[in-house]
Scaffold this motif. Structure first.
Motif, PDB file in Angstrom:
ATOM      1  N   ALA A   1      -3.681  -5.309  -2.337  1.00 56.86           N
ATOM      2  CA  ALA A   1      -3.514  -5.367  -1.002  1.00 56.86           C
ATOM      3  C   ALA A   1      -2.162  -4.427  -0.611  1.00 56.86           C
ATOM      4  CB  ALA A   1      -3.102  -6.458  -0.341  1.00 56.86           C
ATOM      5  N   ALA A   2      -1.802  -3.613   0.525  1.00 60.19           N
ATOM      6  CA  ALA A   2      -0.747  -3.332   0.187  1.00 60.19           C
ATOM      7  C   ALA A   2      -0.202  -3.569   0.414  1.00 60.19           C
ATOM      8  CB  ALA A   2      -1.116  -2.037   2.165  1.00 60.19           C
ATOM      9  N   ALA A   3       1.575  -3.127   0.061  1.00 61.08           N
ATOM     10  CA  ALA A   3       2.816  -4.035  -0.331  1.00 61.08           C
ATOM     11  C   ALA A   3       3.440  -4.149   1.373  1.00 61.08           C
ATOM     12  CB  ALA A   3       4.150  -2.623  -0.451  1.00 61.08           C
ATOM     13  N   GLN A   4       3.839  -5.512   1.377  1.00 58.71           N
ATOM     14  CA  GLN A   4       4.048  -5.605   3.150  1.00 58.71           C
ATOM     15  C   GLN A   4       5.425  -5.347   3.055  1.00 58.71           C
ATOM     16  OE1 GLN A   4       3.127  -9.759   3.095  1.00 58.71           O
ATOM     17  NE2 GLN A   4       1.144  -9.178   3.384  1.00 58.71           N
ATOM     18  N   GLY A   5       5.664  -4.422   4.358  1.00 57.06           N
ATOM     19  CA  GLY A   5       7.074  -4.055   4.713  1.00 57.06           C
ATOM     20  C   GLY A   5       7.285  -2.760   4.518  1.00 57.06           C
ATOM     21  N   VAL A   6       8.874  -2.181   3.932  1.00 52.27           N
ATOM     22  CA  VAL A   6       9.092  -0.505   4.339  1.00 52.27           C
ATOM     23  C   VAL A   6       9.539  -0.419   3.364  1.00 52.27           C
ATOM     24  CG1 VAL A   6      10.582   1.167   6.224  1.00 52.27           C
ATOM     25  CG2 VAL A   6       9.473  -1.460   7.013  1.00 52.27           C
ATOM     26  N   LEU A   7       9.118   1.194   2.892  1.00 50.60           N
ATOM     27  CA  LEU A   7       9.391   2.052   1.521  1.00 50.60           C
ATOM     28  C   LEU A   7       9.926   3.359   2.235  1.00 50.60           C
ATOM     29  CD1 LEU A   7       9.586   2.135  -1.195  1.00 50.60           C
ATOM     30  CD2 LEU A   7       7.600   2.848  -0.944  1.00 50.60           C
ATOM     31  N   TRP A   8      11.763   3.251   2.397  1.00 50.85           N
ATOM     32  CA  TRP A   8      11.644   4.833   2.595  1.00 50.85           C
ATOM     33  C   TRP A   8      12.024   5.675   1.285  1.00 50.85           C
ATOM     34  CZ3 TRP A   8      13.953   0.507   5.587  1.00 50.85           C
ATOM     35  CH2 TRP A   8      13.734   0.274   6.791  1.00 50.85           C
ATOM     36  N   VAL A   9      11.248   6.761   1.341  1.00 54.03           N
ATOM     37  CA  VAL A   9      11.433   7.611   0.558  1.00 54.03           C
ATOM     38  C   VAL A   9      12.079   9.236   0.905  1.00 54.03           C
ATOM     39  CG1 VAL A   9      10.223   9.455  -1.268  1.00 54.03           C
ATOM     40  CG2 VAL A   9       9.630   6.321  -0.697  1.00 54.03           C
ATOM     41  N   GLU A  30       9.099   7.056   5.954  1.00 53.02           N
ATOM     42  CA  GLU A  30       9.650   5.668   6.073  1.00 53.02           C
ATOM     43  C   GLU A  30       7.876   5.650   6.443  1.00 53.02           C
ATOM     44  OE1 GLU A  30       9.248   2.492   9.739  1.00 53.02           O
ATOM     45  OE2 GLU A  30      11.468   3.951   8.976  1.00 53.02           O
ATOM     46  N   PHE A  31       7.707   4.835   5.071  1.00 53.25           N
ATOM     47  CA  PHE A  31       6.466   3.819   4.950  1.00 53.25           C
ATOM     48  C   PHE A  31       5.826   2.513   5.143  1.00 53.25           C
ATOM     49  CE2 PHE A  31       7.225   7.449   2.142  1.00 53.25           C
ATOM     50  CZ  PHE A  31       5.986   8.670   2.854  1.00 53.25           C
ATOM     51  N   ARG A  32       5.527   2.133   5.948  1.00 55.75           N
ATOM     52  CA  ARG A  32       5.342   0.684   6.693  1.00 55.75           C
ATOM     53  C   ARG A  32       3.872   0.190   5.967  1.00 55.75           C
ATOM     54  NH1 ARG A  32       7.947  -0.778  10.059  1.00 55.75           N
ATOM     55  NH2 ARG A  32       9.752  -0.073  11.235  1.00 55.75           N
ATOM     56  N   ASP A  33       3.992  -1.292   5.721  1.00 52.59           N
ATOM     57  CA  ASP A  33       2.784  -1.505   4.275  1.00 52.59           C
ATOM     58  C   ASP A  33       2.416  -0.555   3.338  1.00 52.59           C
ATOM     59  OD1 ASP A  33       3.535  -4.126   5.299  1.00 52.59           O
ATOM     60  OD2 ASP A  33       1.372  -3.543   7.705  1.00 52.59           O
ATOM     61  N   PRO A  34       3.473   0.092   2.586  1.00 55.05           N
ATOM     62  CA  PRO A  34       3.122   1.588   1.940  1.00 55.05           C
ATOM     63  C   PRO A  34       1.504   0.596   0.646  1.00 55.05           C
ATOM     64  CG  PRO A  34       5.058   0.754   0.819  1.00 55.05           C
ATOM     65  CD  PRO A  34       4.736   0.066   2.658  1.00 55.05           C
ATOM     66  N   SER A  35       1.403   1.721   0.136  1.00 61.00           N
ATOM     67  CA  SER A  35       0.851   1.692  -1.085  1.00 61.00           C
ATOM     68  C   SER A  35       0.069   2.837  -1.620  1.00 61.00           C
ATOM     69  CB  SER A  35      -0.804   1.248  -1.186  1.00 61.00           C
ATOM     70  OG  SER A  35      -1.871   1.037  -1.865  1.00 61.00           O
ATOM     71  N   GLY A  36       0.575   3.099  -2.907  1.00 61.02           N
ATOM     72  CA  GLY A  36       0.114   4.437  -3.705  1.00 61.02           C
ATOM     73  C   GLY A  36       1.552   5.496  -3.783  1.00 61.02           C
ATOM     74  N   CYS A  37       1.737   6.580  -3.693  1.00 59.72           N
ATOM     75  CA  CYS A  37       2.817   7.820  -4.208  1.00 59.72           C
ATOM     76  C   CYS A  37       2.884   8.795  -3.306  1.00 59.72           C
ATOM     77  CB  CYS A  37       2.058   8.441  -4.796  1.00 59.72           C
ATOM     78  SG  CYS A  37       2.808   9.975  -5.857  1.00 59.72           S
ATOM     79  N   TYR A  38       4.028   8.646  -3.257  1.00 62.45           N
ATOM     80  CA  TYR A  38       5.142   9.064  -1.575  1.00 62.45           C
ATOM     81  C   TYR A  38       6.110   9.647  -2.836  1.00 62.45           C
ATOM     82  CZ  TYR A  38       2.266   5.090   0.319  1.00 62.45           C
ATOM     83  OH  TYR A  38       1.389   4.654   1.407  1.00 62.45           O
ATOM     84  N   VAL A  45      15.406   5.777  -2.288  1.00 59.39           N
ATOM     85  CA  VAL A  45      14.771   4.700  -2.629  1.00 59.39           C
ATOM     86  C   VAL A  45      14.944   3.778  -1.725  1.00 59.39           C
ATOM     87  CG1 VAL A  45      12.202   3.246  -4.023  1.00 59.39           C
ATOM     88  CG2 VAL A  45      12.924   6.182  -4.693  1.00 59.39           C
ATOM     89  N   LYS A  46      14.775   2.951  -0.732  1.00 56.03           N
ATOM     90  CA  LYS A  46      15.204   2.012  -0.340  1.00 56.03           C
ATOM     91  C   LYS A  46      13.382   1.326  -0.124  1.00 56.03           C
ATOM     92  CE  LYS A  46      19.096   4.100   2.833  1.00 56.03           C
ATOM     93  NZ  LYS A  46      19.015   4.009   3.972  1.00 56.03           N
ATOM     94  N   ASN A  47      14.051   0.050  -0.318  1.00 58.12           N
ATOM     95  CA  ASN A  47      12.278  -0.863  -0.863  1.00 58.12           C
ATOM     96  C   ASN A  47      12.431  -2.415   0.305  1.00 58.12           C
ATOM     97  OD1 ASN A  47      10.293  -2.337  -1.168  1.00 58.12           O
ATOM     98  ND2 ASN A  47      10.923  -2.192  -3.963  1.00 58.12           N
ATOM     99  N   ARG A  48      11.971  -2.237   0.918  1.00 58.69           N
ATOM    100  CA  ARG A  48      12.199  -3.613   2.173  1.00 58.69           C
ATOM    101  C   ARG A  48      10.835  -3.761   1.976  1.00 58.69           C
ATOM    102  NH1 ARG A  48      16.452  -2.069   0.488  1.00 58.69           N
ATOM    103  NH2 ARG A  48      18.388  -1.851   1.982  1.00 58.69           N
ATOM    104  N   THR A  49      10.075  -3.634   0.824  1.00 57.29           N
ATOM    105  CA  THR A  49       8.453  -4.605   0.474  1.00 57.29           C
ATOM    106  C   THR A  49       8.817  -5.766  -0.514  1.00 57.29           C
ATOM    107  OG1 THR A  49       8.528  -2.783  -1.062  1.00 57.29           O
ATOM    108  CG2 THR A  49       7.700  -2.399   0.798  1.00 57.29           C
ATOM    109  N   ASN A  50       7.632  -6.075  -0.590  1.00 52.95           N
ATOM    110  CA  ASN A  50       7.746  -7.457  -1.130  1.00 52.95           C
ATOM    111  C   ASN A  50       7.279  -7.004  -2.832  1.00 52.95           C
ATOM    112  OD1 ASN A  50       4.967  -6.761  -0.291  1.00 52.95           O
ATOM    113  ND2 ASN A  50       3.977  -8.977  -0.864  1.00 52.95           N
ATOM    114  N   ARG A  51       6.896  -5.931  -3.051  1.00 57.66           N
ATOM    115  CA  ARG A  51       6.633  -5.556  -4.236  1.00 57.66           C
ATOM    116  C   ARG A  51       7.819  -4.249  -5.420  1.00 57.66           C
ATOM    117  NH1 ARG A  51       0.467  -5.395  -4.404  1.00 57.66           N
ATOM    118  NH2 ARG A  51       0.331  -7.217  -3.005  1.00 57.66           N
ATOM    119  N   PHE A  52       7.285  -4.104  -6.454  1.00 58.18           N
ATOM    120  CA  PHE A  52       8.508  -3.481  -7.039  1.00 58.18           C
ATOM    121  C   PHE A  52       7.359  -1.938  -7.021  1.00 58.18           C
ATOM    122  CE2 PHE A  52       9.249  -6.589  -8.993  1.00 58.18           C
ATOM    123  CZ  PHE A  52      10.800  -6.785  -8.911  1.00 58.18           C
ATOM    124  N   ALA A  53       8.931  -0.919  -6.942  1.00 65.04           N
ATOM    125  CA  ALA A  53       8.753   0.547  -6.306  1.00 65.04           C
ATOM    126  C   ALA A  53       8.797   1.378  -7.921  1.00 65.04           C
ATOM    127  CB  ALA A  53       9.348   0.950  -4.887  1.00 65.04           C
TER     128      ALA A  53
END
Length: 112
Positions: free
Chosen positions: A42-50, A54-62, A71-79
């Motif tokens: 499933a998509a990561a939960q949270g926000v990723l800033w690149v 700003e990407f909410r619940d991101p999944s994929g390439c940015y 890169v500011k990673n405020r998700t539950n996954r590694f970027a």
């Protein structure tokens, strides 16, 4: 007579091998059917800033709007940061959850 015994013995060995192969194949099918498959990612939960995006619940390439790549990673996954566009090339770094990093040579970020 000896030749006939030899043919009979070979048929018996061949039949046993076929049975053994069939049993092994049946066991493999049974085991593979019993093993549960992994759930779909499933998509990561949270926000990723690149770099300003700003990407909410991101999944994929940015990609970001500017360099160096911030890169500011405020998700539950590694970027994962790549030195090429479209998340190709070499991995520059990995940005963990609740982490910020700046990458002079980063061009794109993948998160799943």
């Amino acid at each position: 007579m000896a030749a006939q015994r030899l043919v009979t013995a070979l048929r018996l060995v061949t039949a046993r091998r076929l049975v053994a192969v069939g049993l092994a194949a049946a066991a493999l099918v049974a085991v593979s059917a019993a093993v549960p498959t992994a759930p779909q990612a499933a998509a990561a939960q949270g926000v990723l800033w690149v770099s300003g995006n700003e990407f909410r619940d991101p999944s994929g390439c940015y990609h970001g709007n500017y360099l160096p790549l911030v890169v500011k990673n405020r998700t539950n996954r590694f970027a994962v940061v790549y030195d090429g566009t479209d998340c190709r090339g070499s991995v520059v770094s990995t940005v963990g959850p609740a982490s910020d990093q700046v990458h002079e040579f980063g061009m794109s970020v993948r998160i799943e």
